[in-house]
Write a protein that holds these residues in place. Structure first.
Motif, PDB file in Angstrom:
ATOM      1  N   TRP A   5      -7.680   5.185   5.030  1.00 19.99           N
ATOM      2  CA  TRP A   5      -6.852   6.386   5.103  1.00 19.99           C
ATOM      3  C   TRP A   5      -5.908   6.488   3.908  1.00 19.99           C
ATOM      4  O   TRP A   5      -5.601   5.496   3.239  1.00 19.99           O
ATOM      5  CB  TRP A   5      -6.049   6.411   6.395  1.00 19.99           C
ATOM      6  N   ARG A   6      -5.481   7.727   3.674  1.00 24.99           N
ATOM      7  CA  ARG A   6      -4.416   8.027   2.717  1.00 24.99           C
ATOM      8  C   ARG A   6      -3.542   9.091   3.361  1.00 24.99           C
ATOM      9  O   ARG A   6      -3.989  10.202   3.620  1.00 24.99           O
ATOM     10  CB  ARG A   6      -4.956   8.550   1.393  1.00 24.99           C
ATOM     11  N   LEU A   7      -2.295   8.758   3.626  1.00 21.11           N
ATOM     12  CA  LEU A   7      -1.337   9.658   4.247  1.00 21.11           C
ATOM     13  C   LEU A   7      -0.168   9.848   3.295  1.00 21.11           C
ATOM     14  O   LEU A   7       0.365   8.870   2.763  1.00 21.11           O
ATOM     15  CB  LEU A   7      -0.840   9.088   5.582  1.00 21.11           C
ATOM     16  N   GLY A   8       0.225  11.080   3.069  1.00 21.52           N
ATOM     17  CA  GLY A   8       1.310  11.300   2.123  1.00 21.52           C
ATOM     18  C   GLY A   8       1.949  12.663   2.251  1.00 21.52           C
ATOM     19  O   GLY A   8       1.490  13.529   3.009  1.00 21.52           O
ATOM     20  N   GLY A   9       2.998  12.853   1.473  1.00 23.21           N
ATOM     21  CA  GLY A   9       3.692  14.134   1.452  1.00 23.21           C
ATOM     22  C   GLY A   9       4.464  14.294   0.163  1.00 23.21           C
ATOM     23  O   GLY A   9       4.627  13.331  -0.611  1.00 23.21           O
ATOM     24  N   LEU A  28       5.304  10.679  -1.785  1.00 28.17           N
ATOM     25  CA  LEU A  28       5.174   9.385  -1.116  1.00 28.17           C
ATOM     26  C   LEU A  28       3.811   9.345  -0.442  1.00 28.17           C
ATOM     27  O   LEU A  28       3.398  10.324   0.189  1.00 28.17           O
ATOM     28  CB  LEU A  28       6.284   9.210  -0.070  1.00 28.17           C
ATOM     29  N   TYR A  29       3.078   8.237  -0.596  1.00 28.40           N
ATOM     30  CA  TYR A  29       1.815   8.112   0.132  1.00 28.40           C
ATOM     31  C   TYR A  29       1.541   6.657   0.497  1.00 28.40           C
ATOM     32  O   TYR A  29       2.060   5.728  -0.118  1.00 28.40           O
ATOM     33  CB  TYR A  29       0.640   8.721  -0.646  1.00 28.40           C
ATOM     34  N   ASN A  61       0.803  -1.217   0.000  1.00 28.49           N
ATOM     35  CA  ASN A  61       0.000   0.000   0.000  1.00 28.49           C
ATOM     36  C   ASN A  61       0.841   1.274   0.000  1.00 28.49           C
ATOM     37  O   ASN A  61       0.312   2.370   0.182  1.00 28.49           O
ATOM     38  CB  ASN A  61      -0.920   0.015   1.221  1.00 28.49           C
ATOM     39  N   LEU A  62       2.149   1.139  -0.232  1.00 26.87           N
ATOM     40  CA  LEU A  62       3.064   2.276  -0.214  1.00 26.87           C
ATOM     41  C   LEU A  62       3.496   2.612  -1.637  1.00 26.87           C
ATOM     42  O   LEU A  62       3.885   1.721  -2.399  1.00 26.87           O
ATOM     43  CB  LEU A  62       4.284   1.947   0.635  1.00 26.87           C
ATOM     44  N   THR A  63       3.418   3.897  -2.012  1.00 28.60           N
ATOM     45  CA  THR A  63       3.798   4.345  -3.350  1.00 28.60           C
ATOM     46  C   THR A  63       4.775   5.500  -3.257  1.00 28.60           C
ATOM     47  O   THR A  63       4.553   6.461  -2.520  1.00 28.60           O
ATOM     48  CB  THR A  63       2.564   4.783  -4.163  1.00 28.60           C
TER      49      THR A  63
END
Length: 406
Positions: free
Chosen positions: A222-226, A211-212, A183-185
């Protein structure tokens, strides 16, 4: 961007529609050649938003947020009846991972444009790692908010922070490389720089890395990124002041057309989206972002020069509650803008470029209610308080949104 007429677009779609076979297509028992094969893997989707507003924050003038250089498609929403946004999208993908996409869009008074035109391929590198390569004209993937349309989000107004820092939204010609594991991109994008805040050429261009993480449990997702975004501009003007980019009946401007910026803009941001599935068909979502931007360069016109050092930050937050056909949302956005202009012409250039402090932080507050009349059709009511000028603007809007896969 390419410009096309509506008649050309409809003729293109009619050709595909008339040629489409009524028989279902079985990927396993047909070759990947021929028109039927192409059509079976093509998805057509469309959407639009139209609204009536009681007022606007910038009538008969170019909208300028005091304290930040602006450009691109950062336009204030228009008064009275207006077509906020209309899009037609074609996506194609074959079983081998090759894909392509086209998006025709119309924003406000602008002509219908070919906004996105890209092709690429995704493939498995290992059992736990996949890769995607895309090139063409694309929307930046560094933030999910960057790719939204007015008919998709709760508010017809554009996001205040993207108007301030990315010209409304960032769409440019470039290439994207993204790698996913679980689930990491992780992705990076290299841009030509034809879109604000960059310029093209040897002194311009833009790049970003993002990166999210996507995740979910039984009742929470959830979707967490920066991201980090770097752009360079050489002799950049506010292209909203040209005849080709003006909306409506602009008769005067709040910024001088002859001022140019030569320098860099470095931005970093964090995005968070959380969703909860509650009992009895209730859903709660919370999304928001924090932005930090650093601008360094020179402001010039035909006779003056000053060095600009800008340090900006801001955030927006949006809770949403949905129950059956009802959706209510609240959004708050604010900017903190700090500029230093060095040079004898600093004060006069700051005034002409719209960089003077209005004495308070620019803010935007909105309340939205949508009632889904049909699976694809909704009625939207909005109340907006736009606090980005010396005098606040309060206005209401009533509109219709529609979006569907055809």
């Amino acid at each position: 961007m390419f410009r096309v007429t509506l008649a050309t677009t409809m003729a293109f779609l009619s050709t595909y529609t008339l040629a489409h076979s009524d028989q279902p297509f079985d990927i396993e028992s047909h070759s990947h050649t021929g028109l039927d094969s192409v059509l079976s893997q093509t998805r057509i989707s469309a959407g639009l938003s139209t609204s009536y507003r009681s007022d606007t924050v910038a009538e008969n003038s170019v909208w300028q947020i005091p304290g930040v250089l602006m450009g691109g498609d950062a336009h204030a929403p228009e008064k009275d009846f207006t077509l906020d946004d209309a899009s037609l999208m074609l996506d194609w993908k074959d079983p081998d991972g090759v894909f392509a996409g086209l998006e025709f869009s119309k924003h406000g008074d602008h002509d219908l444009e070919l906004e996105e035109a890209y092709a690429g391929m995704d493939f498995e590198v290992t059992d736990h790692l996949s890769m995607e390569i895309t090139a063409g004209s694309m929307k930046g993937a560094f933030s999910p908010e960057n790719g939204t349309h007015a008919y998709q989000r709760p508010f017809s107004d554009n996001n205040l922070l993207f108007d301030a820092f990315y010209g409304g939204h960032y769409v440019d010609e470039g290439a994207r490389l993204a790698m996913s594991s679980g689930n990491l991109t992780l992705g990076t994008e290299l841009w030509r720089g034809d879109q604000f805040p960059a310029t093209s050429g040897t002194g311009g261009e833009a790049q970003d890395i993002y990166l999210y993480w996507l995740g979910q449990s039984d009742t929470i997702w959830w979707r967490l990124g920066g991201w980090i975004f770097h752009s360079r501009a050489e002799n950049r003007k506010d292209d909203r002041l040209s005849d080709d980019h003006q909306h409506g009946t602009t008769t005067d401007t709040s910024v001088a057309a002859g001022i140019e910026f030569d320098g860099s803009q470095n931005a970093a941001g964090i995005h968070v989206t959380l969703g909860w599935i509650l009992q009895d068909d209730w859903q709660l979502r919370l999304s928001g972002e924090v932005h930090q931007v650093k601008v360094d360069g020179n402001l010039t016109d035909s006779t003056r020069l000053a060095t600009l050092e800008g340090r900006y930050n801001g955030y927006w937050i949006q809770p949403e509650l949905e129950f059956q056909q009802h959706q209510i949302a609240l959004r708050y956005a604010t900017l903190n803008l700090d500029n230093h202009l060095i040079g004898a012409a600093g004060k006069s250039l700051a005034n002409d470029a719209g960089l003077t402090d209005m004495g308070q932080n620019p803010e935007w507050l909105g309340l939205s209610y949508r009632y889904r009349l049909h699976e694809n059709l909704a009625l939207r009511l909005e109340w907006i308080e736009n606090m980005t000028q010396e005098s606040d603007k309060n206005y209401g809007a009533v509109g219709v949104t529609w979006g569907a896969s055809l």
